[in-house]
Design an enzyme around this catalytic site. Sequence first.
Site, short mmCIF file in Angstrom:
data_model
loop_
_atom_site.label_atom_id
_atom_site.label_comp_id
_atom_site.label_asym_id
_atom_site.label_seq_id
_atom_site.Cartn_x
_atom_site.Cartn_y
_atom_site.Cartn_z
CD GLU A 119 -3.04 -1.11 0.26
OE1 GLU A 119 -3.03 -0.22 -0.61
OE2 GLU A 119 -3.91 -2.00 0.32
CG HIS A 142 -4.57 -0.18 5.53
ND1 HIS A 142 -5.95 -0.15 5.53
CD2 HIS A 142 -4.22 -1.37 4.97
CE1 HIS A 142 -6.41 -1.26 4.98
NE2 HIS A 142 -5.38 -2.02 4.64
CG HIS A 144 -7.63 -5.43 7.34
ND1 HIS A 144 -7.00 -6.57 6.88
CD2 HIS A 144 -7.26 -4.44 6.47
CE1 HIS A 144 -6.29 -6.29 5.80
NE2 HIS A 144 -6.42 -5.00 5.54
CG HIS A 214 -9.23 -3.20 2.09
ND1 HIS A 214 -8.38 -2.93 1.04
CD2 HIS A 214 -8.42 -3.65 3.08
CE1 HIS A 214 -7.14 -3.22 1.37
NE2 HIS A 214 -7.12 -3.64 2.61
P1 13P Z 1 1.03 -5.52 3.02
O1 13P Z 1 1.43 -6.81 3.72
O2 13P Z 1 1.65 -5.43 1.64
O3 13P Z 1 1.34 -4.33 3.89
O4 13P Z 1 -0.53 -5.56 2.75
C1 13P Z 1 -1.45 -5.68 3.80
C2 13P Z 1 -2.74 -5.03 3.50
O5 13P Z 1 -3.52 -4.85 4.40
C3 13P Z 1 -3.06 -4.60 2.12
O6 13P Z 1 -4.18 -3.79 2.07
ZN ZN Z 2 -5.49 -3.97 3.86
#
Ligand code: 13P
Ligand code: ZN
Length: 273
Positions: A119, A142, A144, A214
């Site tokens: 990302e 970022h 989840h 996401h």
């Molecule tokens: P990465 O392991 O490349 O950081 O990706 C994790 C992710 O949450 C992608 O949206």
């Molecule tokens: Zn992600």
Amino acid sequence: MNSILEGRDGLRTVVEQIAEVAGYLWQKGWAERNGGNITVNVTEYADEAIRQMPAISQPISIGCVLPQLKGCYFYCKGTGKRMRDLARRPMENGSIIRILDDCASYVIIADNPVMPTSELPSHLLLHNYLLESGSTYKACVHTHPIELVAMSHNNRFLNTEVLTKTLWSMIPETLAFAPLGMGVVPYAMPSSIELAEATLEQIKKYDVVLWEKHGALAVGTDVMDAFDQIDVLNKSANIYMCARNMGFEPDGMTDEAVTEIQQVFKLPTKRPC
Ligand code: 13P
Ligand code: ZN
């Protein structure tokens, strides 16, 4: 092997804070496998010795030109790396990169040639914007968060006003600590430039955005600040879900109560630079 952190207390403190937040993300169940990523602008710690450090990777293209980032340094979570591992060993599960003079590529300089998060385009586009707008924000997170992602599966909450109003009205603290609300980015391919550009548009107005089906992404003064904002918003999403699970639609605080808090606490409606 010597670490770039040796003898650099300021940089070490930042990396330790990143590791602490990575641990929280895992504990909250928001970081399954390699889920989520963190980048922090650490340019202020780049002393002459760091600036002279040789690259330990070939130049790697970012995929866009970001003029504000020329000569900047970032700590980046490694792609495919786990937050729970990063919490214990941040320099083995992330790396420090230098943006090259072409403003379109970077090299890894320390400690190990760990490829940055997929990302990175989203993160760097935002860091570029933050510098351009004179912001003091340094961090981008970022993750989840379960309840917020669940809400993003309902079309009703993909409207920023409805989403923000619902989340703010669950508990006064969310309004106080996420006063700009939450933006929404329609579903886009993870790690794509399309996702990065749509996120940038929302971050011009909000500190935190919801990526449909996401996750969430936040910017903040430091990694703890970015984490806190997602945390308070997800707390509201959790309260909403608990009320629904008890069989009723929560009333939410009244508009008058929300306005009162905004006025009494003089909450910003725009991001202070
Ligand atoms: P990465 O392991 O490349 O950081 O990706 C994790 C992710 O949450 C992608 O949206
Ligand atoms: Zn992600």
